[in-house]
Scaffold this motif. Structure first.
Motif, PDB file in Angstrom:
ATOM      1  N   CYS A 790      10.443 106.438 -64.498  1.00 45.98           N
ATOM      2  CA  CYS A 790      10.508 105.270 -65.379  1.00 45.98           C
ATOM      3  C   CYS A 790      10.697 105.706 -66.836  1.00 45.98           C
ATOM      4  CB  CYS A 790       9.236 104.443 -65.226  1.00 45.98           C
ATOM      5  SG  CYS A 790       9.200 102.970 -66.261  1.00 45.98           S
ATOM      6  N   ASN A 791       9.998 106.762 -67.244  1.00 45.67           N
ATOM      7  CA  ASN A 791      10.154 107.293 -68.603  1.00 45.67           C
ATOM      8  C   ASN A 791      11.460 108.062 -68.767  1.00 45.67           C
ATOM      9  OD1 ASN A 791       7.738 106.209 -69.371  1.00 45.67           O
ATOM     10  ND2 ASN A 791       6.590 108.129 -69.346  1.00 45.67           N
ATOM     11  N   MET A 792      11.854 108.787 -67.711  1.00 40.59           N
ATOM     12  CA  MET A 792      13.029 109.667 -67.798  1.00 40.59           C
ATOM     13  C   MET A 792      14.343 108.881 -67.915  1.00 40.59           C
ATOM     14  SD  MET A 792      12.269 112.864 -67.937  1.00 40.59           S
ATOM     15  CE  MET A 792      13.858 113.605 -67.553  1.00 40.59           C
ATOM     16  N   VAL A 793      14.418 107.651 -67.337  1.00 44.24           N
ATOM     17  CA  VAL A 793      15.692 106.924 -67.316  1.00 44.24           C
ATOM     18  C   VAL A 793      16.149 106.475 -68.704  1.00 44.24           C
ATOM     19  CG1 VAL A 793      15.492 106.127 -64.934  1.00 44.24           C
ATOM     20  CG2 VAL A 793      14.567 104.709 -66.780  1.00 44.24           C
ATOM     21  N   VAL A 794      15.307 106.616 -69.698  1.00 44.27           N
ATOM     22  CA  VAL A 794      15.716 106.292 -71.070  1.00 44.27           C
ATOM     23  C   VAL A 794      16.762 107.312 -71.542  1.00 44.27           C
ATOM     24  CG1 VAL A 794      14.881 105.911 -73.435  1.00 44.27           C
ATOM     25  CG2 VAL A 794      13.429 105.331 -71.492  1.00 44.27           C
ATOM     26  N   ASN A 795      16.721 108.520 -70.988  1.00 38.41           N
ATOM     27  CA  ASN A 795      17.639 109.591 -71.391  1.00 38.41           C
ATOM     28  C   ASN A 795      19.053 109.330 -70.880  1.00 38.41           C
ATOM     29  OD1 ASN A 795      18.857 112.486 -70.449  1.00 38.41           O
ATOM     30  ND2 ASN A 795      17.776 112.640 -72.391  1.00 38.41           N
ATOM     31  N   LYS A 796      20.059 109.544 -71.706  1.00 43.91           N
ATOM     32  CA  LYS A 796      21.453 109.238 -71.359  1.00 43.91           C
ATOM     33  C   LYS A 796      21.960 110.081 -70.190  1.00 43.91           C
ATOM     34  CE  LYS A 796      23.002 107.429 -75.814  1.00 43.91           C
ATOM     35  NZ  LYS A 796      23.885 107.635 -76.980  1.00 43.91           N
ATOM     36  N   GLU A 797      21.582 111.360 -70.166  1.00 42.47           N
ATOM     37  CA  GLU A 797      22.061 112.234 -69.084  1.00 42.47           C
ATOM     38  C   GLU A 797      21.478 111.811 -67.739  1.00 42.47           C
ATOM     39  OE1 GLU A 797      22.726 116.446 -69.601  1.00 42.47           O
ATOM     40  OE2 GLU A 797      22.172 116.285 -71.716  1.00 42.47           O
ATOM     41  N   VAL A 798      20.247 111.322 -67.755  1.00 41.90           N
ATOM     42  CA  VAL A 798      19.631 110.824 -66.517  1.00 41.90           C
ATOM     43  C   VAL A 798      20.363 109.556 -66.076  1.00 41.90           C
ATOM     44  CG1 VAL A 798      17.506 109.953 -65.466  1.00 41.90           C
ATOM     45  CG2 VAL A 798      17.393 111.843 -67.095  1.00 41.90           C
ATOM     46  N   GLN A 799      20.685 108.708 -67.043  1.00 38.84           N
ATOM     47  CA  GLN A 799      21.424 107.478 -66.727  1.00 38.84           C
ATOM     48  C   GLN A 799      22.771 107.804 -66.083  1.00 38.84           C
ATOM     49  OE1 GLN A 799      21.625 105.329 -70.442  1.00 38.84           O
ATOM     50  NE2 GLN A 799      19.404 105.032 -70.530  1.00 38.84           N
ATOM     51  N   GLU A 800      23.428 108.859 -66.590  1.00 36.81           N
ATOM     52  CA  GLU A 800      24.728 109.264 -66.030  1.00 36.81           C
ATOM     53  C   GLU A 800      24.598 109.678 -64.568  1.00 36.81           C
ATOM     54  OE1 GLU A 800      26.313 112.244 -68.635  1.00 36.81           O
ATOM     55  OE2 GLU A 800      26.520 110.816 -70.295  1.00 36.81           O
ATOM     56  N   ARG A 801      23.458 110.270 -64.216  1.00 37.49           N
ATOM     57  CA  ARG A 801      23.202 110.627 -62.809  1.00 37.49           C
ATOM     58  C   ARG A 801      23.160 109.364 -61.935  1.00 37.49           C
ATOM     59  NH1 ARG A 801      21.095 115.735 -61.427  1.00 37.49           N
ATOM     60  NH2 ARG A 801      21.913 117.243 -62.924  1.00 37.49           N
ATOM     61  N   PHE A 802      22.592 108.293 -62.474  1.00 37.96           N
ATOM     62  CA  PHE A 802      22.522 107.026 -61.723  1.00 37.96           C
ATOM     63  C   PHE A 802      23.895 106.358 -61.642  1.00 37.96           C
ATOM     64  CE2 PHE A 802      18.006 107.544 -62.411  1.00 37.96           C
ATOM     65  CZ  PHE A 802      17.426 106.902 -61.328  1.00 37.96           C
ATOM     66  N   LEU A 803      24.702 106.568 -62.682  1.00 37.04           N
ATOM     67  CA  LEU A 803      26.039 105.977 -62.703  1.00 37.04           C
ATOM     68  C   LEU A 803      27.002 106.664 -61.735  1.00 37.04           C
ATOM     69  CD1 LEU A 803      26.467 105.465 -66.552  1.00 37.04           C
ATOM     70  CD2 LEU A 803      26.674 103.649 -64.841  1.00 37.04           C
ATOM     71  N   ALA A 804      26.768 107.952 -61.480  1.00 38.11           N
ATOM     72  CA  ALA A 804      27.681 108.742 -60.641  1.00 38.11           C
ATOM     73  C   ALA A 804      27.763 108.156 -59.233  1.00 38.11           C
ATOM     74  CB  ALA A 804      27.209 110.188 -60.587  1.00 38.11           C
ATOM     75  N   ASN A 807      25.640 108.805 -54.552  1.00 34.34           N
ATOM     76  CA  ASN A 807      24.206 109.119 -54.444  1.00 34.34           C
ATOM     77  C   ASN A 807      23.413 107.829 -54.277  1.00 34.34           C
ATOM     78  OD1 ASN A 807      22.873 108.220 -57.125  1.00 34.34           O
ATOM     79  ND2 ASN A 807      24.673 109.361 -57.826  1.00 34.34           N
ATOM     80  N   ASP A 808      22.171 107.983 -53.794  1.00 36.45           N
ATOM     81  CA  ASP A 808      21.313 106.819 -53.492  1.00 36.45           C
ATOM     82  C   ASP A 808      20.179 106.658 -54.497  1.00 36.45           C
ATOM     83  OD1 ASP A 808      22.752 106.047 -51.256  1.00 36.45           O
ATOM     84  OD2 ASP A 808      21.653 107.413 -49.942  1.00 36.45           O
ATOM     85  N   ARG A 809      20.352 107.198 -55.708  1.00 36.60           N
ATOM     86  CA  ARG A 809      19.262 107.130 -56.690  1.00 36.60           C
ATOM     87  C   ARG A 809      18.894 105.672 -57.007  1.00 36.60           C
ATOM     88  NH1 ARG A 809      22.238 111.594 -58.615  1.00 36.60           N
ATOM     89  NH2 ARG A 809      21.002 113.508 -58.545  1.00 36.60           N
ATOM     90  N   LEU A 810      19.915 104.878 -57.308  1.00 37.72           N
ATOM     91  CA  LEU A 810      19.642 103.480 -57.677  1.00 37.72           C
ATOM     92  C   LEU A 810      19.059 102.716 -56.492  1.00 37.72           C
ATOM     93  CD1 LEU A 810      19.913 101.557 -60.080  1.00 37.72           C
ATOM     94  CD2 LEU A 810      22.090 100.791 -59.130  1.00 37.72           C
ATOM     95  N   LYS A 811      19.548 102.998 -55.298  1.00 37.95           N
ATOM     96  CA  LYS A 811      19.039 102.334 -54.086  1.00 37.95           C
ATOM     97  C   LYS A 811      17.550 102.617 -53.923  1.00 37.95           C
ATOM     98  CE  LYS A 811      19.768 102.053 -49.070  1.00 37.95           C
ATOM     99  NZ  LYS A 811      20.566 102.545 -47.937  1.00 37.95           N
ATOM    100  N   LEU A 812      17.150 103.871 -54.160  1.00 36.16           N
ATOM    101  CA  LEU A 812      15.737 104.256 -54.030  1.00 36.16           C
ATOM    102  C   LEU A 812      14.879 103.452 -54.994  1.00 36.16           C
ATOM    103  CD1 LEU A 812      13.433 106.099 -53.015  1.00 36.16           C
ATOM    104  CD2 LEU A 812      14.148 107.784 -54.706  1.00 36.16           C
ATOM    105  N   VAL A 813      15.334 103.344 -56.246  1.00 33.21           N
ATOM    106  CA  VAL A 813      14.557 102.605 -57.255  1.00 33.21           C
ATOM    107  C   VAL A 813      14.445 101.135 -56.863  1.00 33.21           C
ATOM    108  CG1 VAL A 813      14.485 101.898 -59.685  1.00 33.21           C
ATOM    109  CG2 VAL A 813      15.165 104.229 -59.101  1.00 33.21           C
ATOM    110  N   VAL A 814      15.547 100.545 -56.387  1.00 29.81           N
ATOM    111  CA  VAL A 814      15.538  99.121 -55.980  1.00 29.81           C
ATOM    112  C   VAL A 814      14.567  98.917 -54.821  1.00 29.81           C
ATOM    113  CG1 VAL A 814      16.916  97.235 -55.034  1.00 29.81           C
ATOM    114  CG2 VAL A 814      17.897  98.710 -56.792  1.00 29.81           C
TER     115      VAL A 814
END
Length: 935
Positions: A790-804, A807-814
């Motif tokens: 939750c704290n890490m997603v503020v970082n732009k590079e972490v956001q780019e990982r979710f945009l790529a 991968n199922d990163r966003l699915k996991l969070v949802v």
């Protein structure tokens, strides 16, 4: 076929180059070069590979390779302007400005209107003029300095300043080269011949700087000064001189062996082809120093330090241990002679307090560096022959030396020492020497018994045969040195059963009496430090007994006396180790084997001994002891100990200190006190260096502090960034659940402070580990990992990982937003709210990752917990604002009804943010024209 494939590889390399994958491009060009014989194509390939070398900046080697490739292209086509310019760039980076200038001059001649070439010409011309100015001024400075130093009539201040300037100049590459080229070595030898301490020191320190990182210069200086003269200078009584010469010799060894980690290329490499002969000569002279009576104790210590540092392999993965084999064959007997020295006997070599310990450490390192059983057997035979050769019924001095040698080996490779104890007559001779009338014999025998009684089986033999003698010596001797050593011997024998309450060696109350005497000596400031050291060592053994440690922590003067001794003795490794061991015992931070009830029953049935826990080793007593240690100021003592030099603060001592810190940090209420007294700062080096176990323990202690403390206070300034790596190292499946959990809490706290810290966590490759723990079945681990994310997603590079894609990163969070656990839902919803606010693409992606997304969103917007509900409404707003089609889909669902119900509520103090967000969602729907306001 080959030419076609080469052309294809060239095109492949060009594509890699355009994608900035220079390593892959280099590989393609290199493969093409192996296939083609076409001169024009070869020139192009070399030129292109040179361009890759300029882009892959990883040191001198890449520039050297680029210059070499460009030269090969020029050899094929002398007018290849691109190759000329690339070689010019490479040569400039290598510092070869005159050659670079010639290349760019040629480029400017071929293309006079090219502005890049003209600009490079101007820049290089300026750099060359500056270099010449510095060079000529350096020459004159060097000459002036030597004139002042060699002039007996020059003022003392001027001479001191000239000496310091010369030392500084010798440490700079350009300055060292100018001194060397200006006949500086001969002039430095003249300074050494003056025999004046300050001038000789200046010469030696200048030579050290000149030798550093330059193999050819180091070789020339070694041959000019001569190894026998260097060793002779190191042999003097003056500690400062001995240390300076030791540093010179270390700089020479580093340069000759390549330990300076610098590149040696071109002419320098051609000058020195083989340094093995010089290194062997240095080793031989150092071994000769060990047994020479002309060498001072300081000189002998420095020789041992050099052998310790340079003979054994630094990495056991390296196969070659020839240096160790050479020392074993040619110098082991000499090292054993040093170990066996008895200061009170005639003909003893000059020694310091540390000489014999350094020799024991060298024996230990040599033994550990052997690769196979035959090598170890050969080592053992040399030791055995040396010791048995000393036994003589007619000469008691020789017997004492033999036992002293065994005692020294026991302080080194214990397994070997234990084998030597089994030699016929060794243990009996130890006991017999205890009964000698000579104090020197008693001193050696008592020390040997102390070192021999580490194993319970040996201790039992000594308890049976030697305790009465030790007690007798303790009662009758008036020599304090013998008395305290005898006491330590009794302490060690009394603690031979370890923490096992059922294996007490002495009668009830005896160990407490011994400990009381140790504490008394410890508090007596009039006794010298060396003698008080033995008192701490005695307590290190006795505090295995819970009664002793409980009494000790209640004796505040004794505790503080030990802490003060530790602070004042950061140059004595024995004191640091003993204090650390005592503290480990007092905090019960040693490893305890898990007791399995079934095995206990089985052991009782088979009439085997079952270890018993002392009643005072239970948690309540341990917590009370920790409180008392903190109150007595243990943290300031630990912080001082951590600052000791690496040669003194061994990896084993670091591990002990890490164990103590971890035990002290156990109670969250005590962590503020630990931070206030500098504990957070002291833990960082322990977490970065030492044994694997020690680093894990220190990292765990750091995690405990980072989890509950304000990082800006606990780890001030740039130090906070050093905490990240140890915490990330705990995110490993080999670590236990508590270590994982507290590391995640610590990283959550750090990642909430600044984006720079989030970037550091990301660069340490913690993201995949955090994601793994988000899948955990363990509720607390999953919650901690989700909060960290939750704290890490503020970082732009972490956001780019979710945009790529892929991968199922966003699915996991949802999906985590749909969990039953409120805390997990809260953290996941927070992460999703920030992600959807940052990128419209993620709003659309959210609706595609799972068919349950709308149901989960509705549950969030209706949640009983206001913080979760608020985050759900923020996500809804982000989706509405992202896309009109998506907004229409949401309005057509039950979400509109939910927003309407929430928006109509009265916004009291607690619900104000929730109601306001719901209303903003409805306003956004009105803006789209999906709904209309009711009058």
């Amino acid at each position: 076929m080959a030419e076609a494939e080469a052309a294809q590889l060239k095109e492949e390399g060009n594509r890699h180059f355009q994608l900035q994958d220079y390593k892959a491009a280099t590989k393609s060009y290199s493969q093409a070069l192996k296939l083609t014989k076409d001169k024009a194509l070869m020139a192009t390939l070399y030129r292109n590979r040179a361009a890759c070398g300029l882009k892959m900046v990883w040191g001198r080697e890449s520039y050297s390779q680029a210059a070499s490739d460009a030269s090969r292209a020029i050899d094929i086509n002398s007018s290849d302007i691109k190759a000329l310019y690339r070689r010019c760039q490479a040569l400039e980076h290598l510092g070869k400005l005159d050659q670079a200038f010639k290349d760019v001059q040629r480029c400017a001649t071929l293309e006079p209107r090219n502005q890049n070439f003209q600009e490079m010409l101007r820049r290089l011309n300026t750099s060359i003029q500056e270099k010449l100015r510095v060079q000529f001024s350096t020459d004159s400075r060097v000459q002036t300095m030597f004139e002042i130093l060699l002039d007996e009539n020059s003022e003392a201040d001027k001479r001191e300043k000239a000496a310091n300037n010369l030392i500084v100049l010798g440490r700079e590459e350009a300055g060292a080269e100018r001194i060397f080229q200006s006949n500086g070595v001969a002039l430095l030898l003249q300074l050494m011949d003056t025999k004046r301490l300050e001038l000789v020191l200046a010469a030696v320190r200048t030579l050290s700087g000149m030798c550093s990182g330059h193999r050819a210069r180091a070789t020339a200086i070694l041959h000019a000064v001569r190894i026998d003269q260097i060793c002779s200078l190191m042999s003097v009584e003056n500690e400062e001189m001995s240390l300076a010469v030791c540093n010179l010799l270390q700089a020479i060894i580093d340069s000759l062996s390549g330990e300076d980690k610098r590149e040696h290329r071109g002419k320098e490499e051609a000058l020195v082809l083989d340094t093995k002969k010089d290194l062997k000569q240095i080793t031989s002279h150092l071994l000769d120093m060990l047994v020479s009576k002309k060498v001072s104790g300081q000189g002998r210590d420095q020789a041992l330090n050099l052998l310790n540092k340079n003979v054994p392999r630094k990495d056991l993965a390296i196969h070659d241990n020839s240096r160790t084999i050479y020392v074993v064959d040619n110098g082991l007997r000499k090292i054993l002679k040093v170990v066996g020295q008895v200061p009170d006997l005639p003909n003893c070599l000059p020694l310091t307090d540390n000489t014999r310990m350094l020799a024991s450490i060298l024996i230990n390192k040599l033994y550990d560096d052997l690769r196979c059983d035959p090598e170890r057997e050969h080592f053992r035979k040399i030791c055995e022959e040396y010791i048995t050769g000393k036994f003589d019924p007619q000469d008691m001095d020789k017997n004492v030396i033999a036992i002293q040698t065994v005692s020294g080996i026991l302080q080194g490779p214990f397994d070997l020492g234990n084998q030597l104890l089994g030699l016929k007559g060794v243990m009996e001779m130890m006991v017999a020497l205890c009964g000698s009338e000579r104090e020197a014999d008693q001193l050696v025998a008592v020390e040997a018994l102390i070192h021999a009684s580490t194993k319970l089986s040996r201790a039992t033999f000594i308890i049976t045969n030697g305790v009465s003698l030790l007690k007798e010596i303790y009662k009758t001797t008036k020599n304090e040195k013998i008395k305290i050593r005898t006491l330590v011997g009794l302490c060690k024998l009394g603690s031979a059963g370890g923490t096992d309450y059922g294996l007490r060696q002495f009668a009830e109350g005896s160990t407490e009496k011994l400990a009381k005497q140790c504490r008394k000596w410890l508090c007596n400031a009039s006794i010298d430090t060396r003698t008080r050291r033995w008192a701490v060592e005695g307590l290190a053994y006795l505090t295995l007994d819970a009664d002793v440690k409980d009494d000790f922590v209640q004796d505040i003067p004794a505790l503080q006396a030990m802490f003060e001794l530790a602070k004042a003795s950061t140059s004595d490794k024995t004191i640091l180790y003993s204090v650390a061991t005592t503290l480990v015992n007092c905090t019960n931070s040693y490893d305890v084997k898990e007791v399995i009830p079934e095995l206990v029953q089985l052991a009782k049935f088979s009439k085997q001994h079952v270890p018993e826990e002392h009643p005072k080793d239970k948690k309540d007593f341990i917590d009370m002891r920790v409180k008392r240690l903190l109150k007595a100021g243990v943290i300031s003592a630990l912080a001082c100990m951590v600052k000791a030099d690496n040669a003194i603060l061994t990896d084993q001592t670091k591990e002990l200190l890490a164990r103590v810190f971890l035990a002290l940090c156990d109670n969250p209420k005590d962590r503020g006190t630990i931070v206030a007294q500098g504990g957070g700062k002291a833990l960082i080096p322990l977490a970065l260096e030492g044994t694997d176990v020690g680093k894990v323990k220190a990292a765990h202690a750091l995690a405990k502090i980072a989890a509950v403390s304000n990082p800006d206070i606990a780890f001030r300034g740039e130090r906070v960034y050093e905490v990240v790596r140890p915490l990330v190292s705990l995110l490993d499946t080999q670590r236990d659940g508590l270590q994982n959990y507290e590391a995640l809490l610590g990283l959550t706290n750090l990642s909430g402070r600044s984006d720079k810290l989030r970037q550091k966590i990301f660069k340490e490759k913690a993201l995949p580990d955090i994601e793994n723990y988000m899948f955990e079945n363990h509720d607390q681990l999953r919650q901690a990992a989700t909060e960290c994310m939750c704290n890490m997603v503020v970082n732009k590079e972490v956001q780019e990982r979710f945009l790529a894609d892929g991968n199922d990163r966003l699915k996991l969070v949802v999906l985590l937003c749909g969990e039953d656990d409120d805390k997990v839902q809260n953290a996941a919803a927070g992460a999703l709210a920030m992600l959807t606010a940052a990128h419209k693409k993620l709003c659309l992606k959210m609706t595609q990752v799972t068919s349950q997304w709308l149901e989960i969103l509705q549950r969030l917007c209706l949640h009983d917990r206001l913080s979760v509900q608020h985050r759900g409404l923020v996500i809804a707003y982000n989706l509405l604002a992202a896309d009109a089609e998506l907004a229409k889909k949401l309005v057509e669902s039950e979400l509109l009804e939910i927003l309407t119900v929430v928006g109509k509520q009265e916004p009291d103090e607690k619900r104000a943010a929730v109601v306001q967000t719901a209303r903003e969602c409805l306003i956004k729907c009105m803006d789209y024209g999906f709904i209309k306001p009711v009058s």
